[in-house]
Design an enzyme around this catalytic site. Sequence first.
Site, mmCIF file in Angstrom:
data_model
loop_
_atom_site.group_PDB
_atom_site.id
_atom_site.type_symbol
_atom_site.label_atom_id
_atom_site.label_comp_id
_atom_site.label_asym_id
_atom_site.label_seq_id
_atom_site.Cartn_x
_atom_site.Cartn_y
_atom_site.Cartn_z
ATOM 1 N N PHE A 24 -4.416 3.884 14.864
ATOM 2 C CA PHE A 24 -4.649 4.862 13.806
ATOM 3 C C PHE A 24 -5.773 4.344 12.922
ATOM 4 O O PHE A 24 -5.877 3.135 12.712
ATOM 5 C CB PHE A 24 -3.384 5.062 12.963
ATOM 6 C CG PHE A 24 -2.592 6.265 13.392
ATOM 7 C CD1 PHE A 24 -1.918 6.258 14.601
ATOM 8 C CD2 PHE A 24 -2.544 7.402 12.601
ATOM 9 C CE1 PHE A 24 -1.208 7.372 15.016
ATOM 10 C CE2 PHE A 24 -1.833 8.523 13.010
ATOM 11 C CZ PHE A 24 -1.159 8.516 14.212
ATOM 12 N N LYS A 77 8.581 -16.853 -10.733
ATOM 13 C CA LYS A 77 7.865 -15.671 -11.224
ATOM 14 C C LYS A 77 6.616 -16.102 -12.005
ATOM 15 O O LYS A 77 6.706 -16.927 -12.915
ATOM 16 C CB LYS A 77 8.804 -14.861 -12.124
ATOM 17 C CG LYS A 77 8.202 -13.560 -12.574
ATOM 18 C CD LYS A 77 9.130 -12.801 -13.496
ATOM 19 C CE LYS A 77 8.383 -11.612 -14.084
ATOM 20 N NZ LYS A 77 9.063 -11.090 -15.258
ATOM 21 N N ASN A 103 0.847 -1.196 0.000
ATOM 22 C CA ASN A 103 0.000 0.000 0.000
ATOM 23 C C ASN A 103 0.879 1.240 0.000
ATOM 24 O O ASN A 103 2.095 1.143 0.003
ATOM 25 C CB ASN A 103 -0.965 -0.021 1.190
ATOM 26 C CG ASN A 103 -0.217 -0.061 2.507
ATOM 27 O OD1 ASN A 103 0.508 0.860 2.854
ATOM 28 N ND2 ASN A 103 -0.373 -1.158 3.236
#
Length: 401
Positions: free
Chosen positions: A324, A289, A210
């Site tokens: 928070f 990957k 994020n």
Amino acid sequence: MRIALGVSGGIAAYKAAELLRLLQDRGLEIQVVMTRAAQEFVTPLTFAALSGRRVITGMFENPGEALPGESAIEHIAVAQGAEAVVIAPATADVLARLAHGIADDFLTTLALATRAPVIVAPSMNVNMWEHPATQANMAVLRERGVQVVEPGAGYLACGMTGSGRMAEVLEIAESVFRALHLRDDFENETLLVTAGPTHEPLDPVRYLGNRSSGKMGFAFAQAGLRRRGRVLLVSGPTHLEAPSGINVARVETAGQMAEAVLEWLPQATVVIMTAAVADFQATSVVGHKIKKQDGTLTLQLRPTRDILSEVRSQRRPGQCVVGFAAETDHVLENAAAKLHSKSLDLIVANDVTQEGAGFAVDTNIATILFPDGRREALPQMTKLQLADRVLDAVAELRKCS
Ligand code: CTP
């Protein structure tokens, strides 16, 4: 908070390195400025390595090396950015130039251009110190409000005994803290702070993350240090440098953050959870990957560990826990619900869509919510100022408990 540390050319110049560390240990950022003579005693490299920033050694030095935005008017920028200027050691020559307003090198120009408090720690031979010229200069400087950390008496490097020996670095550091009005109210507290995002791997090259920069958590670390707290910082991946004087655990994933937090939790008296912990992780991490293949990819996710609820279940009486709530809508309602559902002592709510708030920027606009329903809406301020305001609220709660 940036402090300019001026080092002039005396035998005590090496002690400025120790002073630098003491100032850093209270979360202060230091810009070192050396006179030409100081460089005969200690190399700029010593201070650059300790302060983590380029040392200013002259007025028109290496123009080719100037960083973008730096120029011959750098002294004005340093003068305006500094919240205190401390000169240690201050030689008879520098003191004379300060007293007469002479600005013939970077340090004396900076001292003339700043409005911040100036603190000097004289250091010289006893005869030079006692000379009427030096004493007259000192009288002028004191009269002008310059704070003098008086030299002590003792054996001097020149072989003589008497006054002129630079004050102890601890005493100089304390004068700086006093000039900055730093408080000591977290002296007996250990702050455990989480910061930054977490990265949840999908394969060896990709992750879910994020936009959190970690700035809010690092601001708490700095604010805690300034108030003489002990700080334990658990940080997700960020580019930020931790202030010296704190313990840092750098982690990647929510799982690792949970482990680090729980390990330190028993030592903490105050827990501040600013981290934007990823809520989901891949059910399985692919060992190679992932290829594009047919152009679509379905990820299966499961929730990450909720660190705050684990803290809640393991907290001991007397520990203060601050959460928070970074929200995009119904900010105060959502935050109030989290305050109660997570049994927090305080929650800091902010609307991350507002300009000047949220991720990556240096400022925030927040409301502190208390369990008794009180709300303190704060205007836009720096993250460091916000951290201080939240610590004020923590201190207030601890007084009542
Ligand atoms: N938090 C945590 N561990 C998680 C998620 C959140 O410790 N896995 C902490 C955050 O650091 C913050 C508080 O919980 O102090 C609230 O975080 P937030 O993401 O707003 O709350 P969530 O409970 O995740 O609720 P939602 O994402 O549904 O809004």
